[in-house]
Design a protein around this motif. Structure first.
Motif, PDB file in Angstrom:
ATOM      1  N   LEU A  82       0.823  -1.203   0.000  1.00  0.00           N
ATOM      2  CA  LEU A  82       0.000   0.000   0.000  1.00  0.00           C
ATOM      3  C   LEU A  82       0.857   1.253   0.000  1.00  0.00           C
ATOM      4  CD1 LEU A  82      -2.911   1.070   0.096  1.00  0.00           C
ATOM      5  CD2 LEU A  82      -2.762   0.995   2.597  1.00  0.00           C
ATOM      6  N   SER A  83       1.988   1.202   0.711  1.00  0.00           N
ATOM      7  CA  SER A  83       2.929   2.318   0.749  1.00  0.00           C
ATOM      8  C   SER A  83       4.297   1.759   1.096  1.00  0.00           C
ATOM      9  CB  SER A  83       2.496   3.365   1.781  1.00  0.00           C
ATOM     10  OG  SER A  83       2.623   2.857   3.101  1.00  0.00           O
ATOM     11  N   ASP A  84       5.289   2.626   1.194  1.00  0.00           N
ATOM     12  CA  ASP A  84       6.625   2.168   1.560  1.00  0.00           C
ATOM     13  C   ASP A  84       6.642   1.553   2.953  1.00  0.00           C
ATOM     14  OD1 ASP A  84       7.597   3.020  -0.851  1.00  0.00           O
ATOM     15  OD2 ASP A  84       8.331   4.943  -0.082  1.00  0.00           O
ATOM     16  N   ASN A  85       5.689   1.934   3.786  1.00  0.00           N
ATOM     17  CA  ASN A  85       5.681   1.484   5.177  1.00  0.00           C
ATOM     18  C   ASN A  85       4.631   0.426   5.485  1.00  0.00           C
ATOM     19  OD1 ASN A  85       6.186   4.840   5.468  1.00  0.00           O
ATOM     20  ND2 ASN A  85       7.730   3.464   6.313  1.00  0.00           N
ATOM     21  N   LEU A  86       3.648   0.266   4.614  1.00  0.00           N
ATOM     22  CA  LEU A  86       2.510  -0.598   4.953  1.00  0.00           C
ATOM     23  C   LEU A  86       2.291  -1.652   3.875  1.00  0.00           C
ATOM     24  CD1 LEU A  86       0.148  -1.241   6.849  1.00  0.00           C
ATOM     25  CD2 LEU A  86      -1.237   0.415   5.555  1.00  0.00           C
ATOM     26  N   ALA A 102      -1.766  -7.000   8.295  1.00  0.00           N
ATOM     27  CA  ALA A 102      -1.264  -5.664   7.984  1.00  0.00           C
ATOM     28  C   ALA A 102       0.088  -5.519   8.660  1.00  0.00           C
ATOM     29  CB  ALA A 102      -2.226  -4.583   8.473  1.00  0.00           C
ATOM     30  N   ILE A 103       1.124  -5.209   7.869  1.00  0.00           N
ATOM     31  CA  ILE A 103       2.489  -5.118   8.378  1.00  0.00           C
ATOM     32  C   ILE A 103       2.983  -3.688   8.171  1.00  0.00           C
ATOM     33  CG2 ILE A 103       4.837  -6.001   8.175  1.00  0.00           C
ATOM     34  CD1 ILE A 103       3.633  -8.591   7.061  1.00  0.00           C
ATOM     35  N   TYR A 104       3.242  -3.013   9.269  1.00  0.00           N
ATOM     36  CA  TYR A 104       3.671  -1.614   9.224  1.00  0.00           C
ATOM     37  C   TYR A 104       5.104  -1.524   9.736  1.00  0.00           C
ATOM     38  CZ  TYR A 104       3.807   3.394  10.228  1.00  0.00           C
ATOM     39  OH  TYR A 104       4.156   4.731  10.262  1.00  0.00           O
ATOM     40  N   THR A 105       5.978  -0.805   8.996  1.00  0.00           N
ATOM     41  CA  THR A 105       7.392  -0.751   9.338  1.00  0.00           C
ATOM     42  C   THR A 105       7.925   0.668   9.199  1.00  0.00           C
ATOM     43  OG1 THR A 105       7.686  -3.010   8.516  1.00  0.00           O
ATOM     44  CG2 THR A 105       9.666  -1.698   8.841  1.00  0.00           C
ATOM     45  N   THR A 106       8.589   1.145  10.262  1.00  0.00           N
ATOM     46  CA  THR A 106       9.351   2.390  10.203  1.00  0.00           C
ATOM     47  C   THR A 106      10.740   2.103  10.751  1.00  0.00           C
ATOM     48  OG1 THR A 106       8.655   3.123  12.401  1.00  0.00           O
ATOM     49  CG2 THR A 106       7.254   3.758  10.533  1.00  0.00           C
ATOM     50  N   GLU A 107      11.557   3.125  10.857  1.00  0.00           N
ATOM     51  CA  GLU A 107      12.931   2.924  11.294  1.00  0.00           C
ATOM     52  C   GLU A 107      13.012   2.385  12.712  1.00  0.00           C
ATOM     53  OE1 GLU A 107      17.132   5.439  11.772  1.00  0.00           O
ATOM     54  OE2 GLU A 107      15.342   6.393  10.942  1.00  0.00           O
ATOM     55  N   ASN A 108      12.168   2.870  13.594  1.00  0.00           N
ATOM     56  CA  ASN A 108      12.246   2.478  15.006  1.00  0.00           C
ATOM     57  C   ASN A 108      11.040   1.696  15.499  1.00  0.00           C
ATOM     58  OD1 ASN A 108      14.767   3.755  15.475  1.00  0.00           O
ATOM     59  ND2 ASN A 108      13.706   5.734  15.599  1.00  0.00           N
ATOM     60  N   PHE A 109      10.085   1.433  14.614  1.00  0.00           N
ATOM     61  CA  PHE A 109       8.865   0.761  15.074  1.00  0.00           C
ATOM     62  C   PHE A 109       8.302  -0.095  13.950  1.00  0.00           C
ATOM     63  CE2 PHE A 109       4.165   0.739  15.570  1.00  0.00           C
ATOM     64  CZ  PHE A 109       4.099   0.034  16.764  1.00  0.00           C
ATOM     65  N   ASN A 110       7.892  -1.314  14.309  1.00  0.00           N
ATOM     66  CA  ASN A 110       7.144  -2.133  13.347  1.00  0.00           C
ATOM     67  C   ASN A 110       5.990  -2.816  14.067  1.00  0.00           C
ATOM     68  OD1 ASN A 110       7.938  -4.941  14.208  1.00  0.00           O
ATOM     69  ND2 ASN A 110       9.981  -4.172  13.709  1.00  0.00           N
ATOM     70  N   LEU A 111       4.933  -3.059  13.322  1.00  0.00           N
ATOM     71  CA  LEU A 111       3.714  -3.615  13.892  1.00  0.00           C
ATOM     72  C   LEU A 111       3.106  -4.602  12.913  1.00  0.00           C
ATOM     73  CD1 LEU A 111       1.477  -3.547  16.119  1.00  0.00           C
ATOM     74  CD2 LEU A 111       0.368  -1.755  14.742  1.00  0.00           C
ATOM     75  N   THR A 112       2.765  -5.798  13.417  1.00  0.00           N
ATOM     76  CA  THR A 112       2.052  -6.800  12.639  1.00  0.00           C
ATOM     77  C   THR A 112       0.707  -7.066  13.300  1.00  0.00           C
ATOM     78  OG1 THR A 112       4.105  -7.875  11.928  1.00  0.00           O
ATOM     79  CG2 THR A 112       2.089  -9.154  11.737  1.00  0.00           C
ATOM     80  N   THR A 113      -0.362  -6.855  12.563  1.00  0.00           N
ATOM     81  CA  THR A 113      -1.701  -7.136  13.080  1.00  0.00           C
ATOM     82  C   THR A 113      -2.394  -8.089  12.125  1.00  0.00           C
ATOM     83  OG1 THR A 113      -2.722  -5.272  11.919  1.00  0.00           O
ATOM     84  CG2 THR A 113      -1.852  -4.862  14.133  1.00  0.00           C
ATOM     85  N   GLY A 161       4.085  -5.810  18.140  1.00  0.00           N
ATOM     86  CA  GLY A 161       4.868  -4.657  17.732  1.00  0.00           C
ATOM     87  C   GLY A 161       6.232  -4.639  18.397  1.00  0.00           C
ATOM     88  N   THR A 162       7.207  -4.047  17.698  1.00  0.00           N
ATOM     89  CA  THR A 162       8.567  -3.901  18.208  1.00  0.00           C
ATOM     90  C   THR A 162       8.962  -2.436  18.148  1.00  0.00           C
ATOM     91  OG1 THR A 162       9.200  -6.117  17.470  1.00  0.00           O
ATOM     92  CG2 THR A 162      10.978  -4.562  17.923  1.00  0.00           C
ATOM     93  N   TYR A 163       9.428  -1.933  19.285  1.00  0.00           N
ATOM     94  CA  TYR A 163       9.892  -0.547  19.366  1.00  0.00           C
ATOM     95  C   TYR A 163      11.368  -0.556  19.732  1.00  0.00           C
ATOM     96  CZ  TYR A 163      10.080   4.401  20.592  1.00  0.00           C
ATOM     97  OH  TYR A 163      10.404   5.742  20.643  1.00  0.00           O
TER      98      TYR A 163
END
Length: 842
Positions: A361-365, A410-421, A489-491
């Motif tokens: 969907l995007s670079d992060n999602l 849904a897998i969301y990823t940023t530099e310091n945080f990622n979340l899988t729901t 999620g991982t922070y």
């Protein structure tokens, strides 16, 4: 209707998400160096990560590593992965039982009980042990995740999970084909063909064929030619005018798979269909050579009691000792059966569909939809004690499972945080039939005699092929519907990663028994009402992991996680009552490291697990019908702790050494069972090998008509070690690979884990019963020499010729054991086999 609506949702998801091209490429690895498998990209956390960065105990084996070790199926993993034990389910090659960190199922063949180790193929759960030992053609990798994985993998993964990841279509003309011959008339062939991309579609075809003769010769018996084994007319399993002569452990299997992949801009669609057929048998029981063993059989049959086959130094109503002359299993592999025994094979079938969608969907999602459907069936028979008893106890089985699952992520990823729901729906419909029977058998050819002693003149009496008359027929159904919601999620805070996960589960399993001949139930014909049960749970399971990264190659972590296995019922019980889920609470600390430019990898993990309300199998009628078993929740917790070590080193050019060691310690469960009301209790008793299990006066007075059991740790070898060595010698543009691996374990209890049991009689007396389970052990060495990368037609086409041997020293290992007397029967693992194969790649 639910399946159709969910599949329609997936279709809408496909049509609504087309944009620019996006394709994920999975890195390829060569297992010729120590760093290769350690650097594999895995999906242990449902997202792609480097293996060494995953903060859980996980081992990944790449495709070439699997080939070098001769891993043709899940069963071949054996005990070569730390913390994992894979054994044949009651001796069959196509059905496997898996244990992780000393926990598994004692009767994995039951379609109404779930397994505590989850098996996934390309993201889709395979819920049954039957037909789970399918051959692997050219897998990308196998991942073994140890410890509770409930937050991301859900129900029935509280011991761990095993993921098989297949190679994706490349869109280019590629092929990988091999064929070979071996001892015991082994013939094997398998191959994968990738076709050039057509209109954006990538196609892949693969298939396999394998067969071998039996490992143990079965003396020919003319009574088994065109024989009929009587079964209930309602049974799906028929044994009419068949030839039951045949050697034991013979196998024939074949299968095929088609995979299609296409990119629609940012949307990737993947579909696969596979189909497998196999014929195998339960194998041959032998008596283990015990230090104080005297080869005798206790025949508990009398004119008023039908049922007891036991081994040991006790007596009962109408019983007597029967001498037995079969050689005990010792240092030599049992090449020949002592008597002609009917070989009744199992016919295994499996086919399934996988449809996966990935939308960037995007670079992060990233959004994913994973759809799976699978149908398995297995029918056949076994003569459980044919090789060790003058009276055969056997069961015929038919099972069919129809499974469907749908998962959205849904897998969301940023530099310091990622979340899988995600959200999951799962359903499975199972039908299972059990036909239990007894047949008097003299020299193991059906006779009309009421009883016999091996070697007596009754061996020549008039044969009666129908002497296998059915004693009991049951038909049971199980309907499972499960829903789940999860988030993990991982922070990252500097060098610290904090991972928290939570899963909500809502599971319902309904059981129905429509036919039970002994109980006078046949609802369709108006002979009694069906028995019904229901299990339901609604729960939330957490997990928390804190990882500290010393640098990019060294990290340490601590983890707490909770997982559970669904409840259910027993297809073999008379009451067909439901039991509850069991729950694992786990603490784990781990250390992962790579040194010397990643040439040395060292990983360690220590854990402390507590299983609340563990599901255990007990015999309802240990002095009568031994085929009647039930599952109960133990009032005593199972506690397992231990540690695992993994080391891999590439210290010299071309030489890779690796190995692992696992230590496990588990408590014994002292459990009581009231037969009259099917309830469990905690008894008081003492135990010694000479006197047996002796209950105290208070336990005897409070629980007449019950049994108490001392249950050992199921699937828990105290020590297990594996060593691997690979040496690659350059030979011009080709090379020569020398491979050797060795695995050794102490005893692993499988099947019935009772150490001993005692019956408390209604009159206040008690009867200690001797028991002995030889369990399973492994002491096996394998070797392979391969001449690789041989130029053939052109520079892109190469060949490989290899010679291999399994069980190099022809060691006698036990694959499966039963708890029965001082000469506990067991099923041996395969003897030494060897062969050669040729491989072509382009």
């Amino acid at each position: 209707m639910i399946r159709k609506s969910i599949f329609l949702t997936s279709t809408i998801f496909t049509l609504s998400a087309a944009a620019s091209a996006h394709a994920q490429q999975t890195p390829q690895f060569d297992s010729g160096s120590a760093r290769s498998d350690a650097d594999i990209i895995v999906t242990a956390t449902r997202r792609e990560e480097r293996l060494q960065d995953v903060p859980i105990a996980v081992t990944a084996l790449g495709g070439e590593t699997l080939r070098n070790r001769g891993v043709a199926s899940v069963l071949d993993l054996g005990t070569s992965v730390p913390g994992l034990a894979v054994i044949s389910s009651q001796g069959t090659e196509m059905s496997v039982a898996m244990f992780i960190r000393g926990f598994g199922s004692g009767d994995s063949s039951q379609g109404t009980q779930d397994l505590p180790v989850a098996l996934y193929i390309d993201g889709v759960n395979i819920p049954r042990s039957q037909v789970s030992g399918i051959d692997l053609v050219t897998p990308e990798r196998i991942e073994v995740l140890r410890g509770p994985q409930g937050q991301l993998f859900g129900r029935n993964a509280h011991s761990g999970a095993v993921q098989i990841v297949s190679k994706r279509p490349s869109g280019e003309l590629q092929g990988d084909f091999s064929a070979g011959l071996g001892t015991y008339n082994t013939v094997q062939a398998k191959g994968r063909l990738d076709l050039p991309e057509i209109a954006g579609f990538k196609f892949q075809l693969s298939g396999n064929y394998r067969r071998h003769d039996g490992y143990i010769n079965n003396p020919f018996n003319p009574n088994y030619t065109n024989a009929t084994i009587a079964v209930d007319p309602e049974s799906h399993t028929k044994f009419v005018n068949k030839n039951f002569n045949g050697d034991f452990f013979a196998l024939e299997t074949y299968g095929g798979r088609i995979a299609i992949e296409r990119d629609f801009g940012d949307l990737n669609a993947f579909y696969s269909y596979d189909n497998t057929w196999a014929e195998d048998d339960q194998g041959y029981n032998v008596l283990y050579r015990s230090k104080d063993a005297t080869p005798t059989i206790f025949n508990g049959f009398s004119s008023t009691q039908l049922g007891d086959i036991s081994f040991g130094n006790f007596s009962g109503p109408g019983g007597s000792f029967v001498p037995f002359t079969q050689p005990l299993q010792g240092k030599n592999y049992p090449r020949n059966a002592a008597y002609g025994i009917p070989r009744i094979p199992f016919i295994n079938k499996a086919h399934g569909h996988i449809f996966n969608l990935t939308y960037q969907l995007s670079d992060n999602l990233t959004l994913k939809a994973l759809t799976g459907q699978r149908t398995i069936s297995r029918k056949g028979g076994n003569i459980l004690n044919a090789s060790i008893s003058s009276v055969m106890v056997g069961q015929h089985e038919y099972i069919k499972s129809d499974m469907f699952s749908q998962e959205f992520q849904a897998i969301y990823t940023t530099e310091n945080f990622n979340l899988t729901t995600g959200a999951l729906y799962f359903e499975e419909d199972v039908i299972q039939e059990i036909t239990s029977h007894y047949a008097f058998n003299c020299l193991f050819g059906p006779t009309a005699g009421p009883s016999c002693v091996p070697g007596s003149s009754q061996a020549t009496t008039v044969p009666n092929p129908n002497a296998f008359g059915p004693n009991n027929f049951k038909r049971s159904f199980s309907d499972t519907k499960a829903y789940g919601l999860y988030a993990q999620g991982t922070y990252t805070i500097g060098p610290v990663d904090v991972t928290a996960g939570l899963r909500y589960s809502n599971d319902t399993k309904k059981g129905t028994r429509t036919i039970d001949r002994l109980q006078g139930i046949d609802e369709a014909n108006g002979l009694g009402l069906a028995i019904r049960n229901r299990f339901h749970t609604s729960r939330v399971d957490p997990a928390l992991t804190v990882k500290y990264n010393l640098n990019q190659d060294v990290n340490a972590y601590v983890r707490y996680a909770v997982g559970y296995r669904d409840g259910g019922s027993s297809v073999r019980s008379t009451t067909f009552t439901a039991f509850d889920e069991d729950e694992m609470r786990s603490w784990e600390i781990g250390f992962k490291s790579q040194f010397w430019n990643r040439r040395i990898t060292f990983n360690a993990a220590a854990f402390d697990n507590t299983i609340k309300d563990p599901q255990i199998s007990i015999q309802e009628d240990p002095l009568g019908d031994v085929t009647l078993t039930n599952f109960i929740n133990s009032p005593v917790d199972r506690k397992i702790k231990g540690f695992e070590l993994e080391l891999s080193a590439n210290i010299l050019r071309g030489l890779t050494l690796s190995g692992n060691y696992t230590y496990l310690k588990s408590n014994k469960l002292l459990v009581g069972y009231n037969i009259s009301n099917a309830t469990s209790f905690v008894p008081n008793a003492t135990f010694s090998p000479t006197s047996g299990l002796i209950p105290d006066a208070a336990t005897i007075a409070a629980h007449p008509g019950s049994q108490i059991l001392l249950i050992g740790p199921l699937g828990t070898p105290k020590h297990s070690v594996t060593i691997n060595a690979d040496y690659v010698l350059p030979a011009g543009g080709s090379d020569i690979l020398l491979h050797f691996d060795w695995t050794k374990t102490t005893k692993l209890l499988s099947g019935s884990p009772e150490i001993t049991k005692t019956n408390i009689n209604p009159d206040g007396s008690f009867t200690p019963l001797s028991g002995f389970n030889p369990g399973a052990r492994t002491d096996r060495a394998n070797a392979r020499i391969a001449f690789r990368r041989i130029p053939l037609l052109n520079s892109s086409t190469t060949g490989e010729f290899s010679l291999w041997v399994k069980n190099l020293f022809d060691h006698v290992d036990r694959a499966f054991g039963f708890a029965s007397g001082v000469n506990g029967p067991s099923i041996p693992q395969p003897p030494r086999t060897m062969g050669a194969d040729f491989r072509v790649q382009f």
